[in-house]
Design a protein around this motif. Sequence first.
Motif, PDB file in Angstrom:
ATOM      1  N   GLU A 111       0.838  -1.201   0.000  1.00  0.00           N
ATOM      2  CA  GLU A 111       0.000   0.000   0.000  1.00  0.00           C
ATOM      3  C   GLU A 111       0.874   1.253   0.000  1.00  0.00           C
ATOM      4  OE1 GLU A 111      -3.893  -1.841   2.351  1.00  0.00           O
ATOM      5  OE2 GLU A 111      -2.899  -0.056   3.125  1.00  0.00           O
ATOM      6  N   LEU A 112       1.885   1.273   0.852  1.00  0.00           N
ATOM      7  CA  LEU A 112       2.802   2.409   0.864  1.00  0.00           C
ATOM      8  C   LEU A 112       3.514   2.525  -0.483  1.00  0.00           C
ATOM      9  CD1 LEU A 112       4.347   4.707   2.246  1.00  0.00           C
ATOM     10  CD2 LEU A 112       5.865   2.989   3.258  1.00  0.00           C
ATOM     11  N   ALA A 113       3.945   1.399  -1.031  1.00  0.00           N
ATOM     12  CA  ALA A 113       4.616   1.409  -2.331  1.00  0.00           C
ATOM     13  C   ALA A 113       3.698   1.936  -3.426  1.00  0.00           C
ATOM     14  CB  ALA A 113       5.090  -0.004  -2.680  1.00  0.00           C
ATOM     15  N   SER A 114       2.404   1.671  -3.315  1.00  0.00           N
ATOM     16  CA  SER A 114       1.474   2.145  -4.341  1.00  0.00           C
ATOM     17  C   SER A 114       1.395   3.668  -4.353  1.00  0.00           C
ATOM     18  CB  SER A 114       0.085   1.540  -4.125  1.00  0.00           C
ATOM     19  OG  SER A 114      -0.592   2.139  -3.032  1.00  0.00           O
ATOM     20  N   VAL A 115       1.474   4.277  -3.182  1.00  0.00           N
ATOM     21  CA  VAL A 115       1.457   5.738  -3.101  1.00  0.00           C
ATOM     22  C   VAL A 115       2.722   6.305  -3.756  1.00  0.00           C
ATOM     23  CG1 VAL A 115       1.442   7.729  -1.558  1.00  0.00           C
ATOM     24  CG2 VAL A 115       0.068   5.719  -0.994  1.00  0.00           C
ATOM     25  N   LEU A 116       3.874   5.716  -3.421  1.00  0.00           N
ATOM     26  CA  LEU A 116       5.129   6.190  -4.016  1.00  0.00           C
ATOM     27  C   LEU A 116       5.127   5.982  -5.527  1.00  0.00           C
ATOM     28  CD1 LEU A 116       7.807   4.947  -1.438  1.00  0.00           C
ATOM     29  CD2 LEU A 116       6.526   7.087  -1.470  1.00  0.00           C
ATOM     30  N   ALA A 117       4.596   4.852  -5.979  1.00  0.00           N
ATOM     31  CA  ALA A 117       4.540   4.584  -7.416  1.00  0.00           C
ATOM     32  C   ALA A 117       3.669   5.614  -8.119  1.00  0.00           C
ATOM     33  CB  ALA A 117       4.002   3.171  -7.665  1.00  0.00           C
ATOM     34  N   HIS A 118       2.568   5.997  -7.483  1.00  0.00           N
ATOM     35  CA  HIS A 118       1.693   7.019  -8.047  1.00  0.00           C
ATOM     36  C   HIS A 118       2.437   8.346  -8.170  1.00  0.00           C
ATOM     37  CE1 HIS A 118      -2.403   8.867  -8.602  1.00  0.00           C
ATOM     38  NE2 HIS A 118      -1.727   9.930  -8.183  1.00  0.00           N
ATOM     39  N   GLU A 119       3.181   8.716  -7.122  1.00  0.00           N
ATOM     40  CA  GLU A 119       3.930   9.969  -7.158  1.00  0.00           C
ATOM     41  C   GLU A 119       5.027   9.930  -8.211  1.00  0.00           C
ATOM     42  OE1 GLU A 119       2.910  12.545  -5.683  1.00  0.00           O
ATOM     43  OE2 GLU A 119       1.405  11.516  -4.485  1.00  0.00           O
ATOM     44  N   ILE A 120       5.697   8.779  -8.326  1.00  0.00           N
ATOM     45  CA  ILE A 120       6.699   8.621  -9.384  1.00  0.00           C
ATOM     46  C   ILE A 120       6.044   8.812 -10.750  1.00  0.00           C
ATOM     47  CG2 ILE A 120       8.243   6.958 -10.503  1.00  0.00           C
ATOM     48  CD1 ILE A 120       8.703   5.774  -7.655  1.00  0.00           C
ATOM     49  N   GLY A 121       4.802   8.340 -10.877  1.00  0.00           N
ATOM     50  CA  GLY A 121       4.055   8.517 -12.125  1.00  0.00           C
ATOM     51  C   GLY A 121       3.844   9.979 -12.455  1.00  0.00           C
ATOM     52  N   HIS A 122       3.546  10.798 -11.445  1.00  0.00           N
ATOM     53  CA  HIS A 122       3.385  12.235 -11.696  1.00  0.00           C
ATOM     54  C   HIS A 122       4.681  12.833 -12.252  1.00  0.00           C
ATOM     55  CE1 HIS A 122      -0.624  13.107 -10.336  1.00  0.00           C
ATOM     56  NE2 HIS A 122      -0.427  12.597  -9.143  1.00  0.00           N
ATOM     57  N   ILE A 123       5.815  12.405 -11.684  1.00  0.00           N
ATOM     58  CA  ILE A 123       7.098  12.950 -12.147  1.00  0.00           C
ATOM     59  C   ILE A 123       7.448  12.395 -13.522  1.00  0.00           C
ATOM     60  CG2 ILE A 123       9.575  13.006 -11.664  1.00  0.00           C
ATOM     61  CD1 ILE A 123       8.870  13.068  -8.688  1.00  0.00           C
ATOM     62  N   GLU A 124       7.187  11.097 -13.721  1.00  0.00           N
ATOM     63  CA  GLU A 124       7.486  10.481 -15.016  1.00  0.00           C
ATOM     64  C   GLU A 124       6.722  11.167 -16.140  1.00  0.00           C
ATOM     65  OE1 GLU A 124       7.236   6.051 -17.135  1.00  0.00           O
ATOM     66  OE2 GLU A 124       7.186   6.245 -14.949  1.00  0.00           O
ATOM     67  N   GLN A 125       5.478  11.545 -15.877  1.00  0.00           N
ATOM     68  CA  GLN A 125       4.665  12.218 -16.888  1.00  0.00           C
ATOM     69  C   GLN A 125       4.856  13.733 -16.882  1.00  0.00           C
ATOM     70  OE1 GLN A 125       2.873  10.397 -19.203  1.00  0.00           O
ATOM     71  NE2 GLN A 125       4.094   8.825 -18.172  1.00  0.00           N
ATOM     72  N   ARG A 126       5.726  14.200 -15.982  1.00  0.00           N
ATOM     73  CA  ARG A 126       6.095  15.614 -15.895  1.00  0.00           C
ATOM     74  C   ARG A 126       4.880  16.518 -15.692  1.00  0.00           C
ATOM     75  NH1 ARG A 126      10.117  17.763 -20.092  1.00  0.00           N
ATOM     76  NH2 ARG A 126      10.780  18.988 -18.281  1.00  0.00           N
ATOM     77  N   HIS A 127       3.946  16.081 -14.878  1.00  0.00           N
ATOM     78  CA  HIS A 127       2.738  16.862 -14.632  1.00  0.00           C
ATOM     79  C   HIS A 127       3.052  18.209 -14.000  1.00  0.00           C
ATOM     80  CE1 HIS A 127       0.234  12.891 -14.555  1.00  0.00           C
ATOM     81  NE2 HIS A 127       0.450  13.332 -15.764  1.00  0.00           N
ATOM     82  N   ILE A 128       3.947  18.210 -13.017  1.00  0.00           N
ATOM     83  CA  ILE A 128       4.259  19.459 -12.322  1.00  0.00           C
ATOM     84  C   ILE A 128       4.980  20.414 -13.262  1.00  0.00           C
ATOM     85  CG2 ILE A 128       5.379  20.442 -10.275  1.00  0.00           C
ATOM     86  CD1 ILE A 128       5.417  17.460  -9.232  1.00  0.00           C
TER      87      ILE A 128
END
Length: 470
Positions: free
Chosen positions: A111-128
């Motif tokens: 569950e904790l890893a899923s949150v980190l994976a989601h955040e990594i996804g934001h960076i991978e897709q360069r949303h910010i």
Amino acid sequence: MAVQPVAAQLANTLPDLGDSSQAGLSPAQERKIGEQVMREIRFQDATYLDDPEVEDYLNVLGNRLVSASGMRGQDFYFFVLRDPTINAFAMPGGYIGVHTGLILAAQAESELASVLAHEIGHIEQRHIARQLALQSNATVTMLASLLVAILASRVPNSQISEAAIVAGQAAAIQGQLAYSRDFEREADRVGFQTLDAAGFDVQGMAMFFERLQKANRLNEANAPAYLQTHPLTMDRIADMENRAQGMKYRQVVDSPEFTMVRAKLEALNGTPAEAVARFKNRTGTRQVELLAKNYGLARANLRARNNADAEAALKALRDMKISSPMMDGLAADVASAQGKYADAARICRDARGHFPRSHALVYCEIDAYLDGNQPQQALSMMRDLIFNSQDDRLYALQARAYEALNQPAQQHRSLAEMYVLRGNVPAAIDQLRVAQRSGGGDYYEQASIDARLRELRARQLEDKKDREGK
């Protein structure tokens, strides 16, 4: 899942998601922005948890995910804020923060890893970066200051320095800066793939979000912070569940570090006496339950200065035959609390042979030498570690060693390097001036100090030009 701190409000209605490579900011600019904001968090935000053991664990877990993602060529840095809300957030340049409340709320490591994976996804897709790029007239420094201001708005009476300058600007655009639902779905998809590739239970993502959604329904007036800043919908949860149903079931055992980190964080809550009582009253006979109880009890007793009780809890842990850098770190802390600094140094030194990537064990050994009045031993150990190091903690420890040896020129030179790494060039210059006046060191030492002072003065001038947009 970017979140409330800095990047929780970093992207709203982007008209066209398009190719993630179309972002206006370069990776170098993103990294510069992230580094600047990270310095503000580490050295100005009182909620930053300066705990190398917890940080080591989070970075091992996070980088396992990064290695399985599309971001293998980028450096990531994971850190923790001491905040009871359930939250996490991503920043430009690969910086990801997690609230202690979220770690404690996760009931499984997946569950904790899923949150980190989601955040990594934001960076991978360069949303910010793609949202920040819309601020077309802003310099990199201005964009970093904007992020700092948003961070400051998370904490009442924040002391973050640059926040006051742009707080009004941040408040004015606060409504725009929130992840869009399209961004969230995209981060879900990318994060799910990363979670699976890293060998975690993909059911963890949907289970964690579903539990947050249920908490929201039960108490809509006080929803988890994560849901207040992320548009979590039943469609998103259903999509994650559908993806998981198509996957082969995978049973994943939590690491001992996941259990010990959660116990350590829980031991920090409340007064020391309350923490001791809370762990004493724990029941359960499964190994994971005994591990959590005894580790938390040892940490809580150290807080309460009940050293004999801490040692008894440690003995119970040792009987479990669990190999972990956190177990050795605890043993060293118990020895140090009893004034057995030589034992503490030996424990950390031996453990480093088994866990060479543990930063916490490095600091543990150096601290033991310094507390045991062996500054020369500490310096000898640091000599190779500190060469070309970007670790401000090492320079702070080096300064302590030189102070104990009454070598002021070297002490203030070390403090100068510490301040450089913390982004405070004016303070570094002040330290070098003190080093000059001390008259300590030989000719070559003084010449080196003079050269470094000229270099930092030139950097200060460049920084000033950058701030003025010249």
